[in-house]
Scaffold this motif. Structure first.
Motif, PDB file in Angstrom:
ATOM      1  N   LEU A  94       0.827  -1.206   0.000  1.00  0.00           N
ATOM      2  CA  LEU A  94       0.000   0.000   0.000  1.00  0.00           C
ATOM      3  C   LEU A  94       0.862   1.257   0.000  1.00  0.00           C
ATOM      4  O   LEU A  94       0.592   2.215  -0.722  1.00  0.00           O
ATOM      5  N   LEU A  95       1.915   1.260   0.824  1.00  0.00           N
ATOM      6  CA  LEU A  95       2.807   2.418   0.871  1.00  0.00           C
ATOM      7  C   LEU A  95       3.568   2.588  -0.445  1.00  0.00           C
ATOM      8  O   LEU A  95       3.812   3.710  -0.891  1.00  0.00           O
ATOM      9  N   ALA A  96       3.928   1.476  -1.091  1.00  0.00           N
ATOM     10  CA  ALA A  96       4.604   1.562  -2.391  1.00  0.00           C
ATOM     11  C   ALA A  96       3.657   2.133  -3.446  1.00  0.00           C
ATOM     12  O   ALA A  96       4.085   2.934  -4.292  1.00  0.00           O
TER      13      ALA A  96
ATOM     14  N   ARG B  83       2.108   6.752  -6.985  1.00  0.00           N
ATOM     15  CA  ARG B  83       1.166   7.798  -7.407  1.00  0.00           C
ATOM     16  C   ARG B  83       1.848   9.156  -7.514  1.00  0.00           C
ATOM     17  O   ARG B  83       1.458   9.995  -8.299  1.00  0.00           O
ATOM     18  N   LYS B  84       2.873   9.350  -6.683  1.00  0.00           N
ATOM     19  CA  LYS B  84       3.628  10.605  -6.710  1.00  0.00           C
ATOM     20  C   LYS B  84       4.833  10.523  -7.641  1.00  0.00           C
ATOM     21  O   LYS B  84       5.673  11.413  -7.623  1.00  0.00           O
ATOM     22  N   GLN B  85       4.925   9.436  -8.426  1.00  0.00           N
ATOM     23  CA  GLN B  85       6.039   9.202  -9.355  1.00  0.00           C
ATOM     24  C   GLN B  85       7.376   9.102  -8.632  1.00  0.00           C
ATOM     25  O   GLN B  85       8.407   9.436  -9.183  1.00  0.00           O
ATOM     26  N   ASP B  86       7.348   8.646  -7.382  1.00  0.00           N
ATOM     27  CA  ASP B  86       8.568   8.472  -6.597  1.00  0.00           C
ATOM     28  C   ASP B  86       8.972   7.000  -6.670  1.00  0.00           C
ATOM     29  O   ASP B  86       8.645   6.197  -5.801  1.00  0.00           O
TER      30      ASP B  86
ATOM     31  N   VAL C 105       6.533  -2.549 -13.142  1.00  0.00           N
ATOM     32  CA  VAL C 105       6.311  -1.153 -13.523  1.00  0.00           C
ATOM     33  C   VAL C 105       7.581  -0.340 -13.325  1.00  0.00           C
ATOM     34  O   VAL C 105       7.968   0.466 -14.178  1.00  0.00           O
ATOM     35  N   MET C 106       8.256  -0.576 -12.207  1.00  0.00           N
ATOM     36  CA  MET C 106       9.462   0.205 -11.921  1.00  0.00           C
ATOM     37  C   MET C 106      10.635  -0.194 -12.809  1.00  0.00           C
ATOM     38  O   MET C 106      11.397   0.645 -13.250  1.00  0.00           O
TER      39      MET C 106
END
Length: 192
Positions: free
Chosen positions: A51-53, A58-61, A93-94
């Motif tokens: 969830l934290l990832a 979402r913030k592109q971090d 995705v990353m």
């Protein structure tokens, strides 16, 4: 990182204590402990690190999301099967920004383990289609795009699918030459 079963044991112990509170006449405490146990049950099905990832993504971090995912040391012990699918999906995705071969492995593993939302399945298949197309496997890419279209029931990926289809059409159209014929022989034919 806790084993997934520890969360259920903690929830069961809290529920048992809530029942004890009810029998002693402390109804408010019992209700509070029941609500507290629901948090652990929720975290059994939705892992807190994943969830934290998602929030970081979402913030592109990407670096922050990677840090949260790296805290999951033993995915088989800490996550249920669908969460393992989402772990692979997020890693895909990353990694897709840098290494397509590794991203392809992650997306395929995510689809075999299972993703709960059709939108996520469609996104994984669309990414796989892009990877297959870049590796010149056009038929596989077309098949994956059709599957992604079927899974995208709310048309959230309609623009990306349309763009991918246009890129595939451009690549399949033979290059046409416009302008003057280049050889003297063709010039003579065109004058007659």
């Amino acid at each position: 990182m806790f084993n997934k079963n520890i969360k259920l044991v903690i929830a069961a112990l809290i529920i048992a204590y809530a029942v004890y509170q009810f029998t002693e006449g402390y109804i408010g405490n019992g209700i509070m402990f029941i609500l507290l146990s629901l948090i652990f049950i929720f975290l059994y099905f939705k892992n807190e690190m994943i969830l934290l990832a998602f929030l970081r993504l979402r913030k592109q971090d990407f670096e922050g999301a990677k840090k949260w995912l790296d805290k999951i040391k033993n995915p088989e012990g800490a996550l249920v099967k669908k969460q393992q699918g989402y772990l692979n999906y997020l890693n895909g995705v990353m990694v897709s920004q840098t290494n397509m071969n590794e991203a392809e492995k992650y997306f395929k593993k995510a689809l075999t383990l299972g993703l709960s939302m059709d939108h996520d399945k469609a996104m994984a298949k669309l990414n796989l289609a892009g990877i297959a197309f870049s590796k010149r496997r056009k038929q596989e890419a077309q098949k994956l795009i059709v599957e992604a279209e079927q899974l995208d029931k709310r048309n959230m990926l309609a623009d990306q699918i349309k763009m991918m289809k246009q890129q595939m059409k451009k690549a399949s159209i033979p290059k046409q030459h416009y302008g003057q014929p280049t050889s003297a022989r063709q010039n003579r034919r065109s004058r007659r």
